[in-house]
Write a protein that holds these residues in place. Sequence first.
Motif, PDB file in Angstrom:
ATOM      1  N   SER A  15     -37.432   8.539   2.382  1.00 39.64           N
ATOM      2  CA  SER A  15     -36.424   8.915   3.359  1.00 39.64           C
ATOM      3  C   SER A  15     -36.369  10.434   3.442  1.00 39.64           C
ATOM      4  CB  SER A  15     -35.057   8.360   2.951  1.00 39.64           C
ATOM      5  OG  SER A  15     -35.097   6.956   2.866  1.00 39.64           O
ATOM      6  N   LEU A  16     -35.897  10.935   4.580  1.00 42.46           N
ATOM      7  CA  LEU A  16     -35.847  12.378   4.795  1.00 42.46           C
ATOM      8  C   LEU A  16     -34.408  12.878   4.800  1.00 42.46           C
ATOM      9  CD1 LEU A  16     -38.481  12.744   7.674  1.00 42.46           C
ATOM     10  CD2 LEU A  16     -38.845  13.036   5.215  1.00 42.46           C
ATOM     11  N   LEU A  17     -34.196  14.053   4.240  1.00 43.04           N
ATOM     12  CA  LEU A  17     -32.915  14.736   4.304  1.00 43.04           C
ATOM     13  C   LEU A  17     -33.171  16.129   4.842  1.00 43.04           C
ATOM     14  CD1 LEU A  17     -29.881  14.794   3.715  1.00 43.04           C
ATOM     15  CD2 LEU A  17     -30.425  15.641   1.418  1.00 43.04           C
ATOM     16  N   PRO A  32     -36.317   4.536  -9.125  1.00 44.23           N
ATOM     17  CA  PRO A  32     -35.726   3.189  -9.122  1.00 44.23           C
ATOM     18  C   PRO A  32     -34.380   3.110  -8.416  1.00 44.23           C
ATOM     19  CG  PRO A  32     -36.686   3.649 -11.256  1.00 44.23           C
ATOM     20  CD  PRO A  32     -36.752   4.936 -10.474  1.00 44.23           C
ATOM     21  N   ASP A  33     -33.575   4.184  -8.462  1.00 44.16           N
ATOM     22  CA  ASP A  33     -32.262   4.123  -7.826  1.00 44.16           C
ATOM     23  C   ASP A  33     -32.206   4.861  -6.491  1.00 44.16           C
ATOM     24  OD1 ASP A  33     -32.535   6.605  -8.934  1.00 44.16           O
ATOM     25  OD2 ASP A  33     -30.504   6.719  -9.733  1.00 44.16           O
ATOM     26  N   LEU A  44     -30.484  -1.565  -7.988  1.00 40.76           N
ATOM     27  CA  LEU A  44     -30.412  -0.115  -8.139  1.00 40.76           C
ATOM     28  C   LEU A  44     -30.691   0.640  -6.841  1.00 40.76           C
ATOM     29  CD1 LEU A  44     -32.249   0.344 -11.579  1.00 40.76           C
ATOM     30  CD2 LEU A  44     -29.795   0.481 -11.128  1.00 40.76           C
ATOM     31  N   SER A  45     -31.485   0.039  -5.951  1.00 37.46           N
ATOM     32  CA  SER A  45     -31.905   0.775  -4.768  1.00 37.46           C
ATOM     33  C   SER A  45     -30.790   0.876  -3.737  1.00 37.46           C
ATOM     34  CB  SER A  45     -33.128   0.115  -4.131  1.00 37.46           C
ATOM     35  OG  SER A  45     -32.752  -1.077  -3.466  1.00 37.46           O
ATOM     36  N   ASN A  46     -30.946   1.830  -2.834  1.00 36.86           N
ATOM     37  CA  ASN A  46     -29.938   2.061  -1.797  1.00 36.86           C
ATOM     38  C   ASN A  46     -30.333   1.380  -0.487  1.00 36.86           C
ATOM     39  OD1 ASN A  46     -32.139   3.748  -1.492  1.00 36.86           O
ATOM     40  ND2 ASN A  46     -30.996   5.358  -0.459  1.00 36.86           N
TER      41      ASN A  46
END
Length: 286
Positions: free
Chosen positions: A112-114, A123-124, A264-266
């Motif tokens: 993902s980009l920020l 993992p999270d 754990l993932s978003n």
Amino acid sequence: MKLTKRFNHGALLASLLLASVVGCAAEPEKKSRLSAETIKAGRALFDERCKTVAGEKIYRTIEDVEGIVLLKVRPKRSDADLSSRDWPGAAFAREWTEKGYIQTFLWYENASLLNGVPLPISPDRRGYLNTTPSNLPGYGYVDVADEKTGEVWRYSGSERVVPTVSSPLVGGDGKTHMVKRYVLDRNPAPKDRPRYGVTYEDHVISEERALGLASSTVKVLDIKTQEVLGEMTMYAWTPGVLNMGPRGSASAVPWLSAYTCGNLSNTAGTKTRLFVDRVLKPGKGT
């Protein structure tokens, strides 16, 4: 004497009417109090299950896995399912279904980009899945058994240019155009099947469902030895289903906005794949 009888009759009528009004007023108050207590109990149970039961467990990892077997595929859901208190799949309400579920195991993971900068994958903090090649590929193929016939099919996929109707419903012209799409290929699976598989068990526990709580466990298996290599138990809780019956409603979808824990993932719709690939690590050449 007649006046007395009339008076007593009228007084009795008034008394019954008053009791009825008081009873009607007390009933919503009782229901409201019961709902508040039920919600409080449901949230407490959810918090307790999140601490003591929900979560990921990885017992053994396998490197360079080319393909896997999906022993079960998430079925299509309806709006009525999403509001049904006893819907089996409620803990994974946002998971992709049917062919979309199969595709998630074939696609690449991208960060993902920020503000234009890729976020580190861990993992999270996982990325998102799509067809753009990356150094985190999915599996080369997925075997799935047809639940009706028992026949086993091998799925793979690729992007290719195919004829596609441009729908007026989304601003198209209704004509057929050649468009690049990801296409699933399905062929009879060879007898030499993958050794590792993925399944899930949805839990419908009446005492928990009565409090708005749902759960499900994903299991990663060594099919040859029946060893459990990893498991992930998810919980979901929403008070929005407390007044819903087993059939649900087509006008409300409370499971989509439920509180969840255990992963754990978003991510939302691809939690199963993004857990499984930490146990069965896809080969870089797939």
